[in-house]
Enzyme design. Structure first.
Site, short mmCIF file in Angstrom:
data_model
loop_
_atom_site.label_atom_id
_atom_site.label_comp_id
_atom_site.label_asym_id
_atom_site.label_seq_id
_atom_site.Cartn_x
_atom_site.Cartn_y
_atom_site.Cartn_z
N ASP A 34 9.35 -30.96 -0.42
CA ASP A 34 8.76 -29.60 -0.31
C ASP A 34 9.42 -28.91 1.22
O ASP A 34 9.77 -27.82 1.30
CB ASP A 34 7.15 -29.70 -0.28
N TYR A 121 2.35 -38.21 -3.43
CA TYR A 121 1.21 -38.10 -4.32
C TYR A 121 1.09 -39.51 -5.07
O TYR A 121 0.18 -39.64 -5.89
CB TYR A 121 1.52 -37.01 -5.37
N1 APR Z 1 15.80 -34.39 -2.04
C1 APR Z 1 15.48 -35.16 -2.94
N2 APR Z 1 14.36 -35.99 -2.93
C2 APR Z 1 13.80 -35.92 -1.99
C3 APR Z 1 14.20 -35.17 -0.78
C4 APR Z 1 15.34 -34.38 -0.57
N3 APR Z 1 15.68 -33.90 0.35
N4 APR Z 1 13.04 -35.55 0.23
C5 APR Z 1 12.13 -36.44 -0.37
N5 APR Z 1 12.48 -36.56 -1.44
C6 APR Z 1 11.75 -37.57 -2.51
C7 APR Z 1 10.96 -38.60 -2.02
O1 APR Z 1 11.50 -39.53 -1.44
C8 APR Z 1 10.32 -38.80 -3.23
O2 APR Z 1 10.81 -39.74 -3.90
O3 APR Z 1 11.11 -36.70 -3.28
C9 APR Z 1 10.15 -37.41 -4.14
C10 APR Z 1 8.55 -36.81 -4.11
O4 APR Z 1 7.99 -37.03 -2.92
P1 APR Z 1 7.29 -35.89 -2.30
O5 APR Z 1 8.17 -34.89 -1.66
O6 APR Z 1 6.24 -36.59 -1.16
O7 APR Z 1 6.47 -35.34 -3.16
P2 APR Z 1 4.98 -35.72 -4.23
O8 APR Z 1 4.90 -37.28 -4.36
O9 APR Z 1 5.22 -34.96 -5.30
O10 APR Z 1 4.05 -34.94 -3.10
C11 APR Z 1 3.89 -33.52 -2.93
O11 APR Z 1 3.89 -33.69 -0.71
O12 APR Z 1 5.36 -32.52 0.61
C12 APR Z 1 4.07 -32.64 0.11
O13 APR Z 1 3.89 -30.22 -0.02
C13 APR Z 1 3.95 -31.43 -0.77
O14 APR Z 1 1.69 -31.63 -1.07
C14 APR Z 1 2.78 -31.79 -1.60
C15 APR Z 1 3.18 -33.50 -1.86
#
Ligand code: APR
Length: 171
Positions: A34, A121
């Site tokens: 995000d 999450y």
């Molecule tokens: N490109 C692709 N995947 C990515 C990137 C990127 N640039 N950055 C991180 N990821 C991956 C992480 O390594 C993980 O495998 O995205 C996946 C989801 O992780 P998170 O970003 O932590 O998302 P999530 O687990 O759904 O949690 C959402 O985290 O960032 C906050 O605002 C968001 O509160 C929300 C929560």
């Protein structure tokens, strides 16, 4: 030929029609993917998200891609893992399905997903990958415009988990 691809990389670099953002219910940005998407898209994304006044878990909202190569960003809050008995599996499937529905409705032919909910999450990776691949493959049968979905995995462990699902699921 409709297909589901798995690659390792940074989803903000995706050159297709739409990328999906693993957001939270405020849609006001955060860490992880995000944060990366908001940084790459630029401040106009924040203003565009404000008008939604949030988004319930499992639903999806679409904005322009702004400074990203992708034309659209589809924002979907996945479920927070709480042990698996609070409807998490269905909510995760809803996130994939509602994102695909929006992308298809907007005429997207190529869409990229991150691994929704498996970071902050804490959704168990193997369980999430199985739901993701099953939901995507089921949608692709009836998709009108989408012809290619790419899982963009940020690390090797995630890449392997999705690759295993794609290779071992019956068509
Ligand atoms: N490109 C692709 N995947 C990515 C990137 C990127 N640039 N950055 C991180 N990821 C991956 C992480 O390594 C993980 O495998 O995205 C996946 C989801 O992780 P998170 O970003 O932590 O998302 P999530 O687990 O759904 O949690 C959402 O985290 O960032 C906050 O605002 C968001 O509160 C929300 C929560």
């Amino acid at each position: 030929m409709k297909q589901l691809k798995v690659i390792q990389g940074d989803i903000t670099q995706f050159q297709g029609d739409a990328i999906v953002n693993a957001a939270n219910t405020t849609l006001m940005g955060g860490g992880g993917v995000d944060g990366a998407i908001h940084r790459a898209a630029g401040p106009a994304l924040y203003a565009a998200c404000e008008k939604f006044h949030g988004c319930p878990t499992g639903e999806a909202r679409i904005t322009s891609g702004f400074n990203l190569p992708a034309k659209y960003i589809i924002h979907t809050p996945g479920p927070i893992w709480r042990g698996g008995y609070s409807g998490e599996p269905q909510l995760l499937a809803n996130s994939y399905q509602n994102s695909l529905r929006l992308a298809d409705r907007y005429g997207c032919q190529t869409v990229a997903f991150p691994s929704i909910s498996t970071g902050v999450y804490a959704y168990p990776l193997g369980k999430a990958a199985a739901i993701a691949v099953q939901t995507i493959q089921k949608f692709m049968v009836k998709a009108r415009n989408i012809r290619e979905v790419t899982m963009v995995c940020f690390d090797t462990k995630t890449f392997q988990a999705y690759q295993d699902q794609v290779e071992h699921r019956l068509p």
